[in-house]
Design a protein around this motif. Structure first.
Motif, PDB file in Angstrom:
ATOM      1  N   ALA A  80       0.817  -1.220   0.000  1.00 44.46           N
ATOM      2  CA  ALA A  80       0.000   0.000   0.000  1.00 44.46           C
ATOM      3  C   ALA A  80       0.848   1.267   0.000  1.00 44.46           C
ATOM      4  O   ALA A  80       0.558   2.223  -0.728  1.00 44.46           O
ATOM      5  N   GLY A  81       1.897   1.287   0.822  1.00 45.31           N
ATOM      6  CA  GLY A  81       2.671   2.505   0.984  1.00 45.31           C
ATOM      7  C   GLY A  81       3.714   2.729  -0.088  1.00 45.31           C
ATOM      8  O   GLY A  81       3.864   3.843  -0.596  1.00 45.31           O
ATOM      9  N   ASP A  82       4.447   1.678  -0.442  1.00 44.97           N
ATOM     10  CA  ASP A  82       5.531   1.826  -1.412  1.00 44.97           C
ATOM     11  C   ASP A  82       5.035   1.790  -2.849  1.00 44.97           C
ATOM     12  O   ASP A  82       5.652   2.366  -3.738  1.00 44.97           O
ATOM     13  N   LYS A 102     -10.249  -2.203   4.023  1.00 40.35           N
ATOM     14  CA  LYS A 102     -10.777  -1.443   5.153  1.00 40.35           C
ATOM     15  C   LYS A 102     -11.001  -2.367   6.347  1.00 40.35           C
ATOM     16  O   LYS A 102     -10.669  -2.006   7.496  1.00 40.35           O
ATOM     17  N   GLU A 103     -11.544  -3.531   6.090  1.00 37.56           N
ATOM     18  CA  GLU A 103     -11.765  -4.500   7.170  1.00 37.56           C
ATOM     19  C   GLU A 103     -10.441  -4.889   7.815  1.00 37.56           C
ATOM     20  O   GLU A 103     -10.336  -4.974   9.049  1.00 37.56           O
ATOM     21  N   GLU A 105       1.089   1.874  12.171  1.00 35.25           N
ATOM     22  CA  GLU A 105       1.799   2.428  11.009  1.00 35.25           C
ATOM     23  C   GLU A 105       1.120   1.999   9.703  1.00 35.25           C
ATOM     24  O   GLU A 105       0.909   2.812   8.799  1.00 35.25           O
ATOM     25  N   THR A 106       0.760   0.734   9.629  1.00 37.01           N
ATOM     26  CA  THR A 106       0.101   0.235   8.421  1.00 37.01           C
ATOM     27  C   THR A 106      -1.280   0.849   8.271  1.00 37.01           C
ATOM     28  O   THR A 106      -1.720   1.161   7.154  1.00 37.01           O
ATOM     29  N   ARG A 107      -1.979   1.055   9.383  1.00 40.29           N
ATOM     30  CA  ARG A 107      -3.311   1.655   9.324  1.00 40.29           C
ATOM     31  C   ARG A 107      -3.248   3.071   8.747  1.00 40.29           C
ATOM     32  O   ARG A 107      -4.077   3.447   7.914  1.00 40.29           O
ATOM     33  N   LYS A 108      -2.273   3.843   9.151  1.00 40.03           N
ATOM     34  CA  LYS A 108      -2.142   5.207   8.622  1.00 40.03           C
ATOM     35  C   LYS A 108      -1.881   5.197   7.120  1.00 40.03           C
ATOM     36  O   LYS A 108      -2.494   5.965   6.362  1.00 40.03           O
ATOM     37  N   VAL A 109      -0.978   4.311   6.693  1.00 40.20           N
ATOM     38  CA  VAL A 109      -0.669   4.200   5.264  1.00 40.20           C
ATOM     39  C   VAL A 109      -1.913   3.766   4.491  1.00 40.20           C
ATOM     40  O   VAL A 109      -2.247   4.311   3.432  1.00 40.20           O
ATOM     41  N   GLY A 110      -2.624   2.771   5.033  1.00 39.24           N
ATOM     42  CA  GLY A 110      -3.797   2.234   4.349  1.00 39.24           C
ATOM     43  C   GLY A 110      -4.944   3.209   4.257  1.00 39.24           C
ATOM     44  O   GLY A 110      -5.605   3.310   3.215  1.00 39.24           O
ATOM     45  N   GLU A 111      -5.205   3.938   5.333  1.00 37.51           N
ATOM     46  CA  GLU A 111      -6.303   4.903   5.316  1.00 37.51           C
ATOM     47  C   GLU A 111      -6.043   6.012   4.302  1.00 37.51           C
ATOM     48  O   GLU A 111      -6.963   6.478   3.620  1.00 37.51           O
ATOM     49  N   ALA A 112      -4.773   6.406   4.180  1.00 37.39           N
ATOM     50  CA  ALA A 112      -4.433   7.433   3.193  1.00 37.39           C
ATOM     51  C   ALA A 112      -4.678   6.922   1.775  1.00 37.39           C
ATOM     52  O   ALA A 112      -5.194   7.648   0.914  1.00 37.39           O
TER      53      ALA A 112
END
Length: 474
Positions: A378-380, A423-424, A433-440
């Motif tokens: 998700a982030g990279d 989202k689930e 950390e992963t939640r922040k990246v994913g929500e963005a």
């Protein structure tokens, strides 16, 4: 429904070595103009003929290879968008009756600790996987003759019966097991498996017979026709593969394409997925340390890119055999399904000392946790990790799925449903950390979603998830 040919009477060898050799010969030293014409054809997303695939694989011009990679990225993005399906393998048994020269599960490997999971063992393993966030599993079985279809079906039921404390239940069970007869496959179909997966390993019959020394797996044609029997039993999603390193990689790719064409001819639909593992070191298997036909990383990238262009609507599966950096590259140019946090022996997920070469099938190249893999996806890369199973549960499988895929269906349904499963995951399992990246990432996807009606449905379901609902899809 069966289309053409027979699957029950007589096992014809539809992998014609002379035909494949002729296709390879035709593609030798391809002219640059031919490569460019082939890439132009590939952009139309209608697939490639085997000799065209051979030409792309045989090209030695690095600039044209880069054009191949870019075309594969373009075709993959056009079909799948930025969605990537995530799954985990669950090894049920490493007992095996075959003697395969390249495999640690070889029946003659007396140093391997053999284990077959009980129902309680399965419950414990699945609970760990569910608590990580997995929703899709591939059950892997050694090929022991005493472990028959009814037992395999029971283990599938055991997996589906487990529910963890979060939003956990396994919603899609795929199976990689020994080829069965039609009645055996029918038992698996009745307990609700998704894809039946079986690898031919090598399509070159002399090499196959040399490396498979004893056991039922020595029967080349019985294995070759496994997909036909599965289709006859009602399993309309099947997955094939070859083990690269055993024989000429161009021959193996063409074998896969001929196998896919035969399935489409006889059943109206080709493979749902194709896998392309490379031979990795395995206990007491010398050939696994010294592959007869080693495949370089560059050659491997070409294999993935060519498969994406040759069978554009077929899922391409990449396992944790490969390193994280290479997996990142391959995701961009063709891979649509990725394993994460994998462990490759029975009982591994609940084993605190899981790095054990004395029990695993092969060495793992990417040992990151599922959360680390998801954060990287998700982030990279800006990819949406997906655990979606809506199509299977709504009957959009087999020929029906392929017809829909060719009309842009994947973008219309799979991306929003993938966002909902992501989202689930973020709500129930992700690290902060992963939640922040994913929500963005989800916010960007919703903000730019082109269909206002579907966007409204997507936002409504996201809101319901934040209120506690789960397993929502379009």
């Amino acid at each position: 429904m069966k289309k053409n040919g027979t699957t029950s009477n007589g096992l014809a060898n539809f992998i014609d070595e002379k035909v494949i050799r002729a296709e390879m010969e035709k593609a030798k030293d391809p002219a640059p103009g031919l490569i460019r014409e082939t890439l132009a054809k590939a952009r139309e997303r209608q697939g490639l003929d085997p000799d065209e695939a051979a030409a792309l694989l045989g090209n030695r011009d690095r600039d044209l290879d880069e054009a191949l990679f870019e075309t594969a990225r373009e075709v993959k993005k056009g079909i799948y968008g930025n969605r990537l399906v995530v799954f985990a393998p669950l090894y049920i048994t490493n007992e095996c009756g075959n003697q395969c020269a390249y495999c640690g599960f070889n029946a003659r490997n007396d140093d391997l600790e053999r284990r077959t999971l009980s129902s309680e063992d399965i419950r414990r393993e699945v609970t760990v996987l569910e608590d990580q966030g997995h929703k899709r599993l591939l059950l892997v079985y050694g090929e022991h003759p005493r472990l028959k279809a009814d037992w395999i079906a029971r283990t599938v039921r055991d997996v589906y019966a487990v529910t963890s404390t979060k939003s956990g239940e396994i919603r899609r069970v795929n199976v990689n097991c020994a080829p069965l007869d039609v009645d055996g496959f029918r038992q698996l179909h009745e307990v609700g498996i998704g894809t039946y997966q079986c690898f031919q390993e090598t399509y070159h019959r002399p090499t196959y017979e040399k490396l498979h020394i004893a056991g039922r797996k020595k029967d080349y044609l019985w294995r070759l026709h496994a997909m036909h029997r599965a289709q006859e039993a009602g399993i309309d999603d099947v997955g094939m593969g070859a083990l690269f390193g055993l024989y000429d990689p161009i021959f193996e790719v063409l074998g896969l394409l001929h196998h896919a064409r035969r399935l489409e001819l006889d059943w109206g639909v080709g493979p749902h997925t194709i896998s392309f593992p490379r031979l990795e070191p395995a206990q007491n298997a010398d050939i696994a340390y010294h592959p007869p036909c080693p495949t370089t990383d560059h050659e491997f990238k070409k294999i993935v890119a060519v498969l994406r262009l040759a069978v554009p609507y077929t899922g391409l599966i990449l396992t944790t055999r490969e390193t994280a950096p290479l997996r990142n590259e391959l995701v961009e140019m063709g891979v649509s399904q990725l394993s994460g946090g994998s462990r490759t022996y029975p009982g591994a997920y609940s084993d605190p000392e899981y790095d054990r070469p004395d029990v695993q099938q092969f060495c793992i190249g990417d040992s990151r946790s599922l959360d680390e893999v998801i954060r990287s996806i998700a982030g990279d890369h800006g990819y949406v990790p997906s655990w979606c199973t809506a199509c299977y549960r709504l009957g959009r499988t087999g020929e029906h799925f392929m017809e829909l895929a060719r009309t842009g269906f994947i973008q219309k349904f799979c991306l929003p449903n993938g966002l909902l499963t992501f989202k689930e995951y973020l709500e129930d399992y992700a690290s902060e950390e992963t939640r922040k990246v994913g929500e963005a990432l989800i916010k960007r996807e919703i903000d730019t979603y082109p269909d206002p009606d579907r966007k409204r449905l997507l936002v409504e379901r996201m809101t319901r998830m934040e209120a506690g609902e789960r397993d929502l899809y379009l």
